[in-house]
Write a protein that holds these residues in place. Structure first.
Motif, PDB file in Angstrom:
ATOM      1  N   ILE A  14      32.368 -65.212 -20.021  1.00 25.74           N
ATOM      2  CA  ILE A  14      33.444 -66.186 -20.233  1.00 25.74           C
ATOM      3  C   ILE A  14      32.937 -67.255 -21.190  1.00 25.74           C
ATOM      4  CG2 ILE A  14      34.534 -65.745 -18.001  1.00 25.74           C
ATOM      5  CD1 ILE A  14      33.178 -68.403 -17.021  1.00 25.74           C
ATOM      6  N   GLY A  15      33.726 -68.274 -21.388  1.00 27.13           N
ATOM      7  CA  GLY A  15      33.371 -69.360 -22.295  1.00 27.13           C
ATOM      8  C   GLY A  15      32.085 -70.072 -21.929  1.00 27.13           C
ATOM      9  N   LYS A  16      31.414 -70.584 -22.937  1.00 29.50           N
ATOM     10  CA  LYS A  16      30.096 -71.216 -22.757  1.00 29.50           C
ATOM     11  C   LYS A  16      30.138 -72.464 -21.884  1.00 29.50           C
ATOM     12  CE  LYS A  16      30.554 -73.498 -27.220  1.00 29.50           C
ATOM     13  NZ  LYS A  16      30.124 -73.446 -28.607  1.00 29.50           N
ATOM     14  N   THR A  17      31.311 -73.082 -21.725  1.00 25.58           N
ATOM     15  CA  THR A  17      31.405 -74.261 -20.860  1.00 25.58           C
ATOM     16  C   THR A  17      32.127 -73.954 -19.547  1.00 25.58           C
ATOM     17  OG1 THR A  17      33.401 -75.059 -21.978  1.00 25.58           O
ATOM     18  CG2 THR A  17      31.280 -75.864 -22.815  1.00 25.58           C
ATOM     19  N   GLY A  18      32.329 -72.666 -19.262  1.00 20.64           N
ATOM     20  CA  GLY A  18      32.912 -72.274 -17.984  1.00 20.64           C
ATOM     21  C   GLY A  18      34.422 -72.139 -18.020  1.00 20.64           C
ATOM     22  N   ASP A  27      36.764 -76.434 -27.093  1.00 20.63           N
ATOM     23  CA  ASP A  27      35.948 -76.875 -25.951  1.00 20.63           C
ATOM     24  C   ASP A  27      35.034 -75.795 -25.393  1.00 20.63           C
ATOM     25  OD1 ASP A  27      37.740 -75.275 -24.522  1.00 20.63           O
ATOM     26  OD2 ASP A  27      38.549 -76.907 -23.305  1.00 20.63           O
ATOM     27  N   GLY A  28      35.181 -74.557 -25.850  1.00 20.89           N
ATOM     28  CA  GLY A  28      34.314 -73.477 -25.393  1.00 20.89           C
ATOM     29  C   GLY A  28      34.601 -72.999 -23.982  1.00 20.89           C
ATOM     30  N   GLY A 110      46.453 -78.293 -30.186  1.00 22.49           N
ATOM     31  CA  GLY A 110      45.226 -78.746 -29.555  1.00 22.49           C
ATOM     32  C   GLY A 110      44.939 -78.182 -28.181  1.00 22.49           C
ATOM     33  N   ARG A 111      45.847 -77.381 -27.635  1.00 18.04           N
ATOM     34  CA  ARG A 111      45.656 -76.846 -26.276  1.00 18.04           C
ATOM     35  C   ARG A 111      44.775 -75.598 -26.260  1.00 18.04           C
ATOM     36  NH1 ARG A 111      49.693 -74.756 -21.906  1.00 18.04           N
ATOM     37  NH2 ARG A 111      48.412 -75.138 -20.080  1.00 18.04           N
ATOM     38  N   GLY A 112      44.334 -75.157 -27.415  1.00 22.46           N
ATOM     39  CA  GLY A 112      43.453 -74.002 -27.497  1.00 22.46           C
ATOM     40  C   GLY A 112      44.162 -72.797 -28.058  1.00 22.46           C
ATOM     41  N   SER A 113      43.403 -72.015 -28.795  1.00 21.13           N
ATOM     42  CA  SER A 113      43.975 -70.829 -29.432  1.00 21.13           C
ATOM     43  C   SER A 113      43.137 -69.608 -29.138  1.00 21.13           C
ATOM     44  CB  SER A 113      44.061 -71.049 -30.949  1.00 21.13           C
ATOM     45  OG  SER A 113      42.765 -71.207 -31.488  1.00 21.13           O
ATOM     46  N   ALA A 114      43.732 -68.461 -29.358  1.00 18.90           N
ATOM     47  CA  ALA A 114      43.035 -67.181 -29.403  1.00 18.90           C
ATOM     48  C   ALA A 114      42.174 -66.888 -28.185  1.00 18.90           C
ATOM     49  CB  ALA A 114      42.203 -67.095 -30.675  1.00 18.90           C
ATOM     50  N   ILE A 115      42.785 -66.806 -27.020  1.00 17.44           N
ATOM     51  CA  ILE A 115      42.041 -66.323 -25.863  1.00 17.44           C
ATOM     52  C   ILE A 115      42.230 -64.809 -25.837  1.00 17.44           C
ATOM     53  CG2 ILE A 115      41.760 -66.406 -23.358  1.00 17.44           C
ATOM     54  CD1 ILE A 115      40.901 -68.990 -24.909  1.00 17.44           C
ATOM     55  N   PHE A 116      41.191 -64.135 -26.317  1.00 13.68           N
ATOM     56  CA  PHE A 116      41.188 -62.683 -26.438  1.00 13.68           C
ATOM     57  C   PHE A 116      40.304 -62.069 -25.349  1.00 13.68           C
ATOM     58  CE2 PHE A 116      41.070 -63.336 -31.354  1.00 13.68           C
ATOM     59  CZ  PHE A 116      42.434 -63.568 -31.401  1.00 13.68           C
TER      60      PHE A 116
END
Length: 154
Positions: A14-18, A27-28, A110-116
């Motif tokens: 998952i993302g580097k920041t959880g 935000d990772g 700004g809410r985040g993009s591209a959750i693949f």
């Protein structure tokens, strides 16, 4: 715990920041919630079409992650003057991409993009917010996944 699909649990990253309930661009983090699978992209020069609804990634295909652009969090084509991700890469990371409906189709800036869901770099190595799987597991899941399959991130 991993990604559970049709009764099997697959190790994933998952993302580097959880995991977060307050996703922001860059935000990772991987966004918590129930998401739907809305598409699939693949490299036709590197693999066979995994499903009849998968779309090929062309050499000019990009993904906008520029919060100031009207095409934020959408597939765009080069030349493209705004910040973006290259979908057709030298490495295998994006040879097969399963698209989620995170902040799509009507993106909140700004809410985040591209959750693949895509291939991970290596076991345990985090993503920038996406879900990463081994190539073998990603290719096992892709032909069996359906449009609007749920992705639940608890």
């Amino acid at each position: 715990m991993g990604l559970r699909f049709q009764g099997t649990v697959y190790p994933c990253t998952i993302g580097k920041t959880g995991i977060t309930s307050h996703k922001m661009e860059g935000d990772g983090a991987t966004p918590r919630g129930t998401h739907r699978i809305v598409g699939m992209l693949y490299r036709p020069d590197r693999m066979a079409r995994p499903t009849d609804w998968a779309k090929p990634i062309g050499p000019l295909d990009l993904w906008s992650d520029d919060v100031n652009d009207r095409d934020y969090n959408k597939l765009v084509r080069a030349p493209y003057p705004h910040r973006h991700e290259q979908l057709r890469r030298a490495g295998p990371l994006y040879d097969l991409i399963i698209l989620t409906d995170w902040n799509w189709p009507y993106a909140v800036k700004g809410r985040g993009s591209a959750i693949f869901i895509h291939q991970y770099r290596r076991p345990g190595f985090p993503t920038e917010g996406c879900i990463g799987l081994s190539r073998r597991h990603l290719h096992r899941i892709a032909p069996r996944i359906k449009h609007h399959t749920r992705l639940i991130i608890a």
